[in-house]
Write a protein that holds these residues in place. Sequence first.
Motif, PDB file in Angstrom:
ATOM      1  N   PRO A 182       1.019  -1.762   0.185  1.00  0.00           N
ATOM      2  CA  PRO A 182       0.383   0.458   0.148  1.00  0.00           C
ATOM      3  C   PRO A 182       0.717   1.186   0.104  1.00  0.00           C
ATOM      4  N   TYR A 235      -0.058   1.765  -6.316  1.00  0.00           N
ATOM      5  CA  TYR A 235      -1.093   1.625  -5.409  1.00  0.00           C
ATOM      6  C   TYR A 235      -2.245   2.025  -6.122  1.00  0.00           C
ATOM      7  N   ARG A 276      -7.700  -7.263  -2.623  1.00  0.00           N
ATOM      8  CA  ARG A 276      -8.373  -6.271  -3.190  1.00  0.00           C
ATOM      9  C   ARG A 276      -9.206  -5.562  -3.380  1.00  0.00           C
ATOM     10  N   ASP A 304       3.202   1.726  -1.806  1.00  0.00           N
ATOM     11  CA  ASP A 304       3.905   1.500  -3.057  1.00  0.00           C
ATOM     12  C   ASP A 304       3.320   3.138  -3.395  1.00  0.00           C
TER      13      ASP A 304
END
Length: 326
Positions: free
Chosen positions: A162, A167, A212, A164
């Motif tokens: 998360p 994301y 996700r 990144d």
Amino acid sequence: MKTVKWGLIGCGDIARKRVAPALRDLPQCELTAVSRARAELAEAFAVEFGARKWYATWQELLRDSEIEAVYIATPVYLHCEQTIAAAESGKHVLCEKPMALSSVECDRMIDACRAHGVKLGIAYYRHFYPVVERIKEILQSREIGQSVLCQINAFEYYNPDPSDRRYWFLKKHLSGGGPMFDFGCHRIEVLLNLFGQADFTAGFISRAAFVREVEDTATAFLGFAAGTRAVLTVTHASFEHQDTLDIFGTDGSLHVPVLNKGTMVVKTRAKERTEQHPAHPNAHLPLVADFTEAILDDREPGVAGSVGKEVNRILENIYNGWKFIE
């Protein structure tokens, strides 16, 4: 030689690796300005690629009267707003894929560009792959007979933390969807280029491995008016990378083990051969060249807004018609 003065909105990975080099290297292009939210990075990017100007906001770049065309290399949720604003500023627009979050947004982008007399192109660069053009030639010659089935696999492992900076790809309201929306769209454009209008779509979506908002794996089924059926499977969850395209016909078949490389095996009843049709080392360069020439020659670009909208329409049909599998 006539040139087009370009502004680059967004300076991320693709812009750095492909778009900015294309705008810098093509003789008919001049990379005039770039914009990036962090001003110090915008300046560094501009200096690196030879742009004379840099801006902290895309709105400032669009107010630059010297700029004639913009490349929009930002997240999907910004494409519609930025394209309309660019059109209202009288600038031609080459926009990253997918075109927008919805076909309604696509219509707004197309209408704005038409109303202000500017070109609109979408960055489906595989449209210009030599191997795709060669496949079209073989299909039209009917060397493999009637094409019956096309199968495409696009597998890219992607499971970011998360924290990144990329994301946002996994946030549906920002990205539009998972791998089908992100890179499945490229393969849908290839299918449309090869087989024409799709007359039905169906499929399933799955969170096969990751928790996700968006899918990590998906399969779409497409039918085309001439009778060809296509199966497109994409995933973020497979360790093995795949980029395959196979077409099976009544008298032969075509096999591209890595679409981005361009090697193709042609099998017929009489023989088998291997052909080499590699893409340009900078895959975006032919796309940018075509769009720039479309501006200078006052013609439609090879991948116009109508193509981008059709891809989005198919994506909507796929997502709206999913049979969801947990």
